[in-house]
Motif scaffolding. Structure first.
Motif, PDB file in Angstrom:
ATOM      1  N   ARG B  66       1.007  -1.076  -0.168  1.00 20.18           N
ATOM      2  CA  ARG B  66       0.048  -0.343  -0.136  1.00 20.18           C
ATOM      3  C   ARG B  66       0.419   0.861  -0.460  1.00 20.18           C
ATOM      4  NH1 ARG B  66      -2.449  -0.728   6.109  1.00 20.18           N
ATOM      5  NH2 ARG B  66      -3.593  -1.635   4.772  1.00 20.18           N
ATOM      6  N   LEU B  67      -0.087   2.163  -0.700  1.00 24.46           N
ATOM      7  CA  LEU B  67       1.003   3.806  -0.400  1.00 24.46           C
ATOM      8  C   LEU B  67       0.674   4.378   0.735  1.00 24.46           C
ATOM      9  CD1 LEU B  67      -0.274   5.479  -3.146  1.00 24.46           C
ATOM     10  CD2 LEU B  67       1.919   4.766  -3.386  1.00 24.46           C
ATOM     11  N   SER B  68       1.932   4.807   1.053  1.00 25.96           N
ATOM     12  CA  SER B  68       1.688   5.443   2.491  1.00 25.96           C
ATOM     13  C   SER B  68       1.177   6.728   2.592  1.00 25.96           C
ATOM     14  CB  SER B  68       3.518   5.816   3.236  1.00 25.96           C
ATOM     15  OG  SER B  68       4.323   6.438   2.566  1.00 25.96           O
ATOM     16  N   PRO B  69       0.718   7.839   3.594  1.00 31.26           N
ATOM     17  CA  PRO B  69       0.332   8.868   3.245  1.00 31.26           C
ATOM     18  C   PRO B  69       1.239   9.632   2.988  1.00 31.26           C
ATOM     19  CG  PRO B  69      -0.420   7.644   5.699  1.00 31.26           C
ATOM     20  CD  PRO B  69       0.387   7.235   4.845  1.00 31.26           C
ATOM     21  N   GLU B  70       1.733   9.640   3.385  1.00 30.77           N
ATOM     22  CA  GLU B  70       3.199  10.423   1.886  1.00 30.77           C
ATOM     23  C   GLU B  70       3.423  10.460   1.284  1.00 30.77           C
ATOM     24  OE1 GLU B  70       3.621   9.706   6.934  1.00 30.77           O
ATOM     25  OE2 GLU B  70       4.400   8.726   5.349  1.00 30.77           O
ATOM     26  N   THR B  71       3.412   9.294   0.456  1.00 30.79           N
ATOM     27  CA  THR B  71       3.246   8.814  -1.066  1.00 30.79           C
ATOM     28  C   THR B  71       2.425   9.587  -1.845  1.00 30.79           C
ATOM     29  OG1 THR B  71       5.321   6.866  -0.370  1.00 30.79           O
ATOM     30  CG2 THR B  71       4.344   7.371  -2.888  1.00 30.79           C
ATOM     31  N   ILE B  72       1.006   8.949  -1.037  1.00 26.14           N
ATOM     32  CA  ILE B  72       0.119   9.897  -1.534  1.00 26.14           C
ATOM     33  C   ILE B  72      -0.178  11.011  -1.476  1.00 26.14           C
ATOM     34  CG2 ILE B  72      -2.980   9.935  -1.567  1.00 26.14           C
ATOM     35  CD1 ILE B  72      -2.447   7.444   0.349  1.00 26.14           C
ATOM     36  N   LEU B  73       0.631  12.007  -0.541  1.00 32.07           N
ATOM     37  CA  LEU B  73       0.655  13.642  -0.532  1.00 32.07           C
ATOM     38  C   LEU B  73       1.949  13.742  -2.230  1.00 32.07           C
ATOM     39  CD1 LEU B  73      -0.392  15.926   0.823  1.00 32.07           C
ATOM     40  CD2 LEU B  73       1.418  16.178   2.937  1.00 32.07           C
ATOM     41  N   VAL B  74       3.332  13.096  -1.772  1.00 26.67           N
ATOM     42  CA  VAL B  74       3.576  13.958  -3.069  1.00 26.67           C
ATOM     43  C   VAL B  74       2.998  13.222  -4.446  1.00 26.67           C
ATOM     44  CG1 VAL B  74       5.439  12.981  -4.646  1.00 26.67           C
ATOM     45  CG2 VAL B  74       5.708  13.136  -1.770  1.00 26.67           C
ATOM     46  N   ILE B  75       1.898  12.325  -4.081  1.00 20.48           N
ATOM     47  CA  ILE B  75       1.015  11.927  -6.188  1.00 20.48           C
ATOM     48  C   ILE B  75       0.350  13.586  -5.771  1.00 20.48           C
ATOM     49  CG2 ILE B  75      -0.067  11.335  -7.469  1.00 20.48           C
ATOM     50  CD1 ILE B  75       1.209   8.319  -5.344  1.00 20.48           C
ATOM     51  N   LEU B  76      -0.562  13.277  -5.050  1.00 23.96           N
ATOM     52  CA  LEU B  76      -1.630  14.781  -4.843  1.00 23.96           C
ATOM     53  C   LEU B  76      -0.897  16.231  -5.083  1.00 23.96           C
ATOM     54  CD1 LEU B  76      -3.554  13.756  -2.216  1.00 23.96           C
ATOM     55  CD2 LEU B  76      -4.657  13.339  -4.358  1.00 23.96           C
TER      56      LEU B  76
END
Lengths: 249, 174
Positions: B66-76
């Motif tokens: 799964r993606l970490s919230p930090e990585t999701i943030l980078v994508i967003l």
């Protein structure tokens, strides 16, 4: 289409005829005819030879070089695209065309493969790309290896690495793939999914942990592989090669 | 609804780890950004929460990655730079995501208003987003909050005026 083959022979004949004329020697018509016939016979023998040894010529570059030298001696250029017999061999165009296609296929896939492609995948893609042309030929792995050898003019741009289990990886990224990296690739190519772990390197290659780690870091820092930090089944960290990942195609 | 087409990367375990190598990471983010937009469009969803850990997009159950919230943030944040996302709160936890940029939506709506002869009349947000007349348009079914944001960009250009009604908004296009 160029017809240098025929032109060469004619030119040779003309040159020969002039030479004799210049010397003022009175060549009989029959003798001139004889010489022409002999050249024809020689040419036919050469063609027979070429057909008989077609595979050797294709596979053996030394052989091919000698054959080409023979052809040059009688004014025939086997590398010229031409109608008739020489297009049956079509050696020059075949490999040139193939190397260009290898470059195209590899570069187009680089963003996906990290610059490495297994030979069998390359072959599949090349066959698909070449399509149903009239001169379409079955491409063997040897043909591709031969074509990539020509690509060495690009320096280290295109290199083929043997990675164990009879597998070859074609590298289409600038810079060298060190022996160490090739070893890492070999270990990865022995798994189904194309990944390595620190433990696999120390076990299969007998490397110390530090060396193994440095190798992995180097491979990663060159963009040759991806890191997976959630691999709980494999001590937490594994390194993956997209070019070896079956899910990609 | 036809089944969603996942890219091959979605079954590639390292895809869920933010890559340290710059070029690889750039490639990775691009693929993720495209995937996020496609998937949200497929679900007709306009909002994501970076802590949504069970959302199939960010969490591949079968792969156990799964993606970490930090990585999701980078994508967003990448999507924000391309005009496809905006944070809804200061903590940057809730995000609005749109498959088209706000400007693209605004132009689509304006063109439609012009073509259907609705200039200088008042339409409600609902009529534009979900009315019968807008069926078949790309923006049909759009989240009204997103639509409002899109129309605000038109307002700044003087191409429309947004008026607050009882519990909605009315828009007049010029």
């Amino acid at each position: 289409m160029r017809r240098r083959a025929g032109l060469g022979a004619i030119q040779q004949q003309q040159l020969a005829a002039e030479k004799y004329k210049d010397k003022g020697t009175n060549l009989q018509e029959s003798q001139f005819e004889q010489m022409t016939k002999q050249m024809e016979v020689f040419r036919m023998k050469l063609e027979e030879f070429a057909v008989k040894h077609k595979q050797d010529i294709r596979k053996n570059s030394h052989f091919r070089k000698q054959f080409q030298e023979m052809c040059a001696a009688i004014g025939v250029d086997p590398l010229a695209a031409g109608k008739g017999f020489w297009s049956v061999l079509g050696i020059g165009d075949f490999y040139y065309e193939l190397s260009v296609q290898v470059v195209e296929v590899c570069l187009a896939a680089n963003h996906n493969t990290g610059g490495l492609m297994e030979l069998s995948e390359l072959r599949r893609r090349l066959i698909a790309a070449r399509g149903q042309s009239a001169v379409h030929q079955e491409i063997t792995n040897e043909d591709i290896l031969m074509a990539t050898k020509k690509l060495n003019i690009f320096g280290n741009g295109f290199v083929v690495h043997k990675v164990g289990k009879g597998k070859y990886m074609v590298q289409s990224i600038p810079g060298e793939l060190s022996l160490e990296e090739t070893k890492v690739l070999t270990v990865a190519s022995n798994t189904d999914m194309g990944f390595v772990t620190l433990r696999m390197l120390t076990e299969h290659l007998g490397w110390g942990e530090l060396r193994a780690k440095q190798s992995l870091d180097k491979t990663l820092s060159e963009g040759l592989c991806w890191v997976d930090e959630q691999d709980t089944e494999n001590d937490g960290v594994s390194h993956w090669f997209p070019s070896l990942f079956p899910g990609r195609f | 609804m036809t089944e969603f087409q996942w890219p091959w990367e979605y079954t590639f375990p390292p895809f869920f780890t933010l890559q340290p190598h710059e070029e690889t990471r750039n490639q990775q983010i691009k693929v993720w950004a495209d995937l996020v937009l496609r998937y949200l469009k497929y679900l007709n969803k306009y909002q994501v929460n970076i802590n949504e850990s069970t959302f199939p997009l960010f969490n591949n159950e079968t792969l156990k990655r799964r993606l970490s919230p930090e990585t999701i943030l980078v994508i967003l944040e990448y999507l924000q730079r391309t005009g496809h996302a905006a944070p809804l709160d200061k903590r940057r936890i809730e995000w609005q995501v749109y498959w088209y940029t706000l400007e693209e939506y605004a132009n689509m709506v304006y063109d439609w208003i012009q073509q259907t002869g609705q200039l200088n009349t008042i339409c409600t947000l609902y009529e534009i987003a979900s009315g019968e007349n807008s069926e078949g348009m790309e923006f049909h079914g759009i989240d009204e909050k997103v639509l409002l944001n899109a129309l605000r960009t038109l307002e700044i250009k003087g191409k429309c005026e947004v008026v607050e009604l009882d519990d909605s908004y009315g828009i007049k296009f010029f």
